[in-house]
Design a protein around this motif. Structure first.
Motif, PDB file in Angstrom:
ATOM      1  N   ILE A 118      -1.689  82.869  16.516  1.00 19.33           N
ATOM      2  CA  ILE A 118      -2.613  81.623  16.703  1.00 19.33           C
ATOM      3  C   ILE A 118      -3.660  81.983  17.298  1.00 19.33           C
ATOM      4  O   ILE A 118      -3.414  82.103  18.686  1.00 19.33           O
ATOM      5  CB  ILE A 118      -1.738  80.563  17.245  1.00 19.33           C
ATOM      6  CG1 ILE A 118      -0.538  80.277  16.251  1.00 19.33           C
ATOM      7  CG2 ILE A 118      -2.548  79.130  17.383  1.00 19.33           C
ATOM      8  CD1 ILE A 118      -0.850  79.599  15.110  1.00 19.33           C
ATOM      9  N   LEU A 119      -4.945  81.982  17.123  1.00 16.64           N
ATOM     10  CA  LEU A 119      -6.172  82.165  17.762  1.00 16.64           C
ATOM     11  C   LEU A 119      -6.724  80.611  18.049  1.00 16.64           C
ATOM     12  O   LEU A 119      -7.033  80.053  17.198  1.00 16.64           O
ATOM     13  CB  LEU A 119      -6.977  82.944  17.230  1.00 16.64           C
ATOM     14  CG  LEU A 119      -8.361  83.249  17.960  1.00 16.64           C
ATOM     15  CD1 LEU A 119      -8.049  83.986  19.161  1.00 16.64           C
ATOM     16  CD2 LEU A 119      -9.298  83.975  17.035  1.00 16.64           C
ATOM     17  N   GLU A 120      -6.964  80.243  19.360  1.00 17.99           N
ATOM     18  CA  GLU A 120      -7.513  78.972  19.529  1.00 17.99           C
ATOM     19  C   GLU A 120      -8.834  79.106  20.507  1.00 17.99           C
ATOM     20  O   GLU A 120      -9.079  79.994  21.299  1.00 17.99           O
ATOM     21  CB  GLU A 120      -6.648  78.053  20.002  1.00 17.99           C
ATOM     22  CG  GLU A 120      -5.861  78.410  21.231  1.00 17.99           C
ATOM     23  CD  GLU A 120      -6.495  77.876  22.607  1.00 17.99           C
ATOM     24  OE1 GLU A 120      -7.600  77.354  22.721  1.00 17.99           O
ATOM     25  OE2 GLU A 120      -5.952  78.075  23.651  1.00 17.99           O
ATOM     26  N   GLY A 121      -9.763  78.015  20.218  1.00 16.64           N
ATOM     27  CA  GLY A 121     -11.028  78.061  20.866  1.00 16.64           C
ATOM     28  C   GLY A 121     -11.880  76.844  20.644  1.00 16.64           C
ATOM     29  O   GLY A 121     -11.692  76.283  19.457  1.00 16.64           O
ATOM     30  N   TRP A 122     -12.607  76.385  21.732  1.00 18.40           N
ATOM     31  CA  TRP A 122     -13.249  75.037  21.495  1.00 18.40           C
ATOM     32  C   TRP A 122     -14.556  75.324  20.711  1.00 18.40           C
ATOM     33  O   TRP A 122     -14.966  74.206  20.165  1.00 18.40           O
ATOM     34  CB  TRP A 122     -13.599  74.686  22.925  1.00 18.40           C
ATOM     35  CG  TRP A 122     -14.848  75.180  23.647  1.00 18.40           C
ATOM     36  CD1 TRP A 122     -14.797  76.126  24.515  1.00 18.40           C
ATOM     37  CD2 TRP A 122     -16.160  74.712  23.543  1.00 18.40           C
ATOM     38  NE1 TRP A 122     -16.086  76.528  24.834  1.00 18.40           N
ATOM     39  CE2 TRP A 122     -17.147  75.573  24.285  1.00 18.40           C
ATOM     40  CE3 TRP A 122     -16.692  73.729  22.906  1.00 18.40           C
ATOM     41  CZ2 TRP A 122     -18.364  75.240  24.521  1.00 18.40           C
ATOM     42  CZ3 TRP A 122     -17.984  73.404  22.936  1.00 18.40           C
ATOM     43  CH2 TRP A 122     -18.881  74.284  23.654  1.00 18.40           C
ATOM     44  N   GLY A 139      -0.443  75.553  20.608  1.00 22.62           N
ATOM     45  CA  GLY A 139      -0.326  77.145  20.392  1.00 22.62           C
ATOM     46  C   GLY A 139       0.888  77.339  21.202  1.00 22.62           C
ATOM     47  O   GLY A 139       1.699  78.401  20.777  1.00 22.62           O
ATOM     48  N   LEU A 140       1.170  76.888  22.386  1.00 26.58           N
ATOM     49  CA  LEU A 140       2.340  77.390  23.350  1.00 26.58           C
ATOM     50  C   LEU A 140       3.709  76.834  22.683  1.00 26.58           C
ATOM     51  O   LEU A 140       4.485  77.642  22.359  1.00 26.58           O
ATOM     52  CB  LEU A 140       2.217  76.636  24.627  1.00 26.58           C
ATOM     53  CG  LEU A 140       3.191  77.108  25.745  1.00 26.58           C
ATOM     54  CD1 LEU A 140       3.578  78.319  25.772  1.00 26.58           C
ATOM     55  CD2 LEU A 140       3.128  76.149  26.892  1.00 26.58           C
ATOM     56  N   PHE A 141       3.727  75.727  22.059  1.00 27.47           N
ATOM     57  CA  PHE A 141       4.920  75.112  21.422  1.00 27.47           C
ATOM     58  C   PHE A 141       5.467  76.080  20.276  1.00 27.47           C
ATOM     59  O   PHE A 141       6.472  76.352  19.798  1.00 27.47           O
ATOM     60  CB  PHE A 141       4.726  73.576  21.222  1.00 27.47           C
ATOM     61  CG  PHE A 141       4.914  72.843  22.514  1.00 27.47           C
ATOM     62  CD1 PHE A 141       5.081  73.397  23.677  1.00 27.47           C
ATOM     63  CD2 PHE A 141       4.635  71.496  22.355  1.00 27.47           C
ATOM     64  CE1 PHE A 141       5.149  72.495  24.651  1.00 27.47           C
ATOM     65  CE2 PHE A 141       4.811  70.688  23.406  1.00 27.47           C
ATOM     66  CZ  PHE A 141       4.865  71.157  24.869  1.00 27.47           C
ATOM     67  N   ILE A 142       4.448  76.043  19.236  1.00 21.78           N
ATOM     68  CA  ILE A 142       4.432  76.951  18.297  1.00 21.78           C
ATOM     69  C   ILE A 142       5.054  78.358  18.424  1.00 21.78           C
ATOM     70  O   ILE A 142       5.919  78.907  17.955  1.00 21.78           O
ATOM     71  CB  ILE A 142       3.105  76.934  17.363  1.00 21.78           C
ATOM     72  CG1 ILE A 142       3.206  75.573  16.825  1.00 21.78           C
ATOM     73  CG2 ILE A 142       3.193  77.936  16.111  1.00 21.78           C
ATOM     74  CD1 ILE A 142       1.685  75.470  16.327  1.00 21.78           C
ATOM     75  N   GLU A 143       4.443  79.054  19.433  1.00 23.35           N
ATOM     76  CA  GLU A 143       4.875  80.290  19.883  1.00 23.35           C
ATOM     77  C   GLU A 143       6.284  80.316  20.396  1.00 23.35           C
ATOM     78  O   GLU A 143       7.253  81.185  19.858  1.00 23.35           O
ATOM     79  CB  GLU A 143       3.967  80.790  21.025  1.00 23.35           C
ATOM     80  CG  GLU A 143       4.524  82.014  21.603  1.00 23.35           C
ATOM     81  CD  GLU A 143       3.362  82.653  22.741  1.00 23.35           C
ATOM     82  OE1 GLU A 143       3.719  82.569  23.931  1.00 23.35           O
ATOM     83  OE2 GLU A 143       2.281  83.145  22.480  1.00 23.35           O
ATOM     84  N   ARG A 144       6.737  79.130  20.937  1.00 19.78           N
ATOM     85  CA  ARG A 144       8.144  79.141  21.511  1.00 19.78           C
ATOM     86  C   ARG A 144       9.167  78.811  20.211  1.00 19.78           C
ATOM     87  O   ARG A 144      10.348  79.509  20.191  1.00 19.78           O
ATOM     88  CB  ARG A 144       8.395  77.992  22.631  1.00 19.78           C
ATOM     89  CG  ARG A 144       7.735  78.131  23.795  1.00 19.78           C
ATOM     90  CD  ARG A 144       8.027  77.151  24.892  1.00 19.78           C
ATOM     91  NE  ARG A 144       7.348  77.471  26.216  1.00 19.78           N
ATOM     92  CZ  ARG A 144       7.313  76.307  27.128  1.00 19.78           C
ATOM     93  NH1 ARG A 144       7.976  75.266  26.903  1.00 19.78           N
ATOM     94  NH2 ARG A 144       6.557  76.554  28.179  1.00 19.78           N
ATOM     95  N   LEU A 145       8.645  77.870  19.575  1.00 18.82           N
ATOM     96  CA  LEU A 145       9.430  77.397  18.520  1.00 18.82           C
ATOM     97  C   LEU A 145       9.863  78.604  17.338  1.00 18.82           C
ATOM     98  O   LEU A 145      10.842  78.713  16.530  1.00 18.82           O
ATOM     99  CB  LEU A 145       9.118  76.216  17.807  1.00 18.82           C
ATOM    100  CG  LEU A 145       9.229  74.844  18.769  1.00 18.82           C
ATOM    101  CD1 LEU A 145       8.367  73.856  17.943  1.00 18.82           C
ATOM    102  CD2 LEU A 145      10.539  74.575  18.675  1.00 18.82           C
ATOM    103  N   GLY A 163      -5.723  69.479  23.441  1.00 18.43           N
ATOM    104  CA  GLY A 163      -4.277  69.792  23.211  1.00 18.43           C
ATOM    105  C   GLY A 163      -3.947  71.278  22.490  1.00 18.43           C
ATOM    106  O   GLY A 163      -2.808  71.584  22.211  1.00 18.43           O
ATOM    107  N   LYS A 164      -4.960  71.904  22.229  1.00 13.93           N
ATOM    108  CA  LYS A 164      -4.714  73.196  21.513  1.00 13.93           C
ATOM    109  C   LYS A 164      -3.936  74.084  22.160  1.00 13.93           C
ATOM    110  O   LYS A 164      -3.276  74.729  21.235  1.00 13.93           O
ATOM    111  CB  LYS A 164      -6.223  73.595  20.898  1.00 13.93           C
ATOM    112  CG  LYS A 164      -6.987  73.934  21.913  1.00 13.93           C
ATOM    113  CD  LYS A 164      -8.423  74.229  21.530  1.00 13.93           C
ATOM    114  CE  LYS A 164      -9.441  74.922  22.596  1.00 13.93           C
ATOM    115  NZ  LYS A 164      -9.651  73.662  23.537  1.00 13.93           N
TER     116      LYS A 164
END
Length: 313
Positions: free
Chosen positions: A186-190, A92-98, A87-88
């Motif tokens: 926000i940088l995300e990765g598995w 990240g998408l929700f944080i970007e929007r909010l 769900g990462k």
């Protein structure tokens, strides 16, 4: 706080809040309520986060980013390390929007946005034992990623590609470039934060069926490629690690993710291709490498993605 039940005991949760810049639970909850985050989240059609994720991860991470943007002169990168399907990306998408509601600009970037272009990717993944088209260390443009993040830290300007996994019948390719000037990334990765450790590539006895000789050889190659990511990890200032209680949960989560992508875009990994990709995810890196990620906050998640506990570093 009458109607708010936090997902962890107050004294423990306060420890988390303090390391992200809040001195009391009451002030933090008031901040979340005043900004009406819950009603705004409910307007996102793809919002599938449970109550514990909203109050345990999403809002703490967003409020940490808010504090950094308002109190730190230097540009910061917050990392989210989590296996595929956790769900990462949605987080990240929700944080970007909010963030726009807080008059700050946050951009969520995936390390997979820096997958190699198609021609280079074909060479990079050639003869891998899982016959997958991407996914493991060595399939990214690490120099481009490092240069982009470093330039942003110095100038505030960010220009990066967006990778669309549905292109080329699921092989994927870069679809477009984004040109932005965020206050925070926000940088995300598995496998974000995983560092090379060649001494452990032959010691994974948990893997069933056992590693083949070709898998062992390719794991050595991947460990050498992983060295190229260290400079990128060093640019990350704070890491949230969302860790399954059992590594094999990724099989269920990844299958669910591919079903959702098929519903949205009509293309996804399936059957043998999906099984091969899951095998790659399970074995390409030693499991112990994920234990050694230097995370500031590590959440442990059960098979249903419920938050069970967290540790702080």
């Amino acid at each position: 706080m009458k109607n708010i039940v936090l997902p962890f005991k107050n004294y423990k949760f306060l420890e988390l809040l303090k390391i992200i810049g809040w001195e009391s639970i009451e002030n933090w909850v008031e901040f979340c309520i005043d900004n009406q985050f819950i009603p705004k989240l409910e307007t996102f059609k793809e919002n599938k986060f449970n109550y514990d994720w909203i109050w345990g991860v999403l809002l703490p991470l967003l409020s940490q980013a808010y504090n950094i943007c308002n109190n730190d002169e230097n540009r910061k990168i917050i990392g989210i390390s989590a296996l595929p399907g956790t769900g990462k990306s949605t987080l990240g998408l929700f944080i970007e929007r909010l963030s726009l509601e807080l008059n700050i600009k946050i951009t969520a970037v995936s390390i997979d946005d820096f997958y190699l272009p198609k021609k280079e990717m074909l060479l990079a993944v050639e003869k891998n034992p899982w016959n997958v088209s991407r996914g493991f260390p060595g399939s990214h443009s690490t120099e481009l990623m490092k240069e982009n993040l470093y330039t942003w830290k110095k100038t505030g300007k960010l220009n990066f590609p967006t990778f669309d996994k549905s292109l080329n019948n699921g092989f994927g390719d870069r679809s477009h470039w984004r040109d932005e000037s965020p206050d925070l990334i926000i940088l995300e990765g598995w496998f974000l934060g995983v560092k090379p450790n060649i001494s452990e590539i032959y010691e994974d006895k948990k893997i069933i069926p056992p590693l083949s000789s070709s898998e062992n050889l390719y794991r050595l190659k991947i460990q050498n490629k992983l060295k190229e990511y260290i400079d990128i990890w060093n640019l990350v200032d704070f890491i949230w690690h969302l860790k399954p209680e059992q590594f094999d949960y990724l099989n269920l989560w990844k299958r669910q993710q591919e079903k959702e992508m098929f519903l949205k875009k009509g293309v996804s990994l399936s059957n043998e291709n999906l099984n091969n990709f899951l095998r790659m995810l399970r074995v390409c890196l030693p499991e112990n490498g994920f234990e050694k990620i230097k995370a500031n906050i590590r959440f442990y998640i059960d098979q249903d993605r419920k938050l069970k506990r967290f540790t702080l570093n």
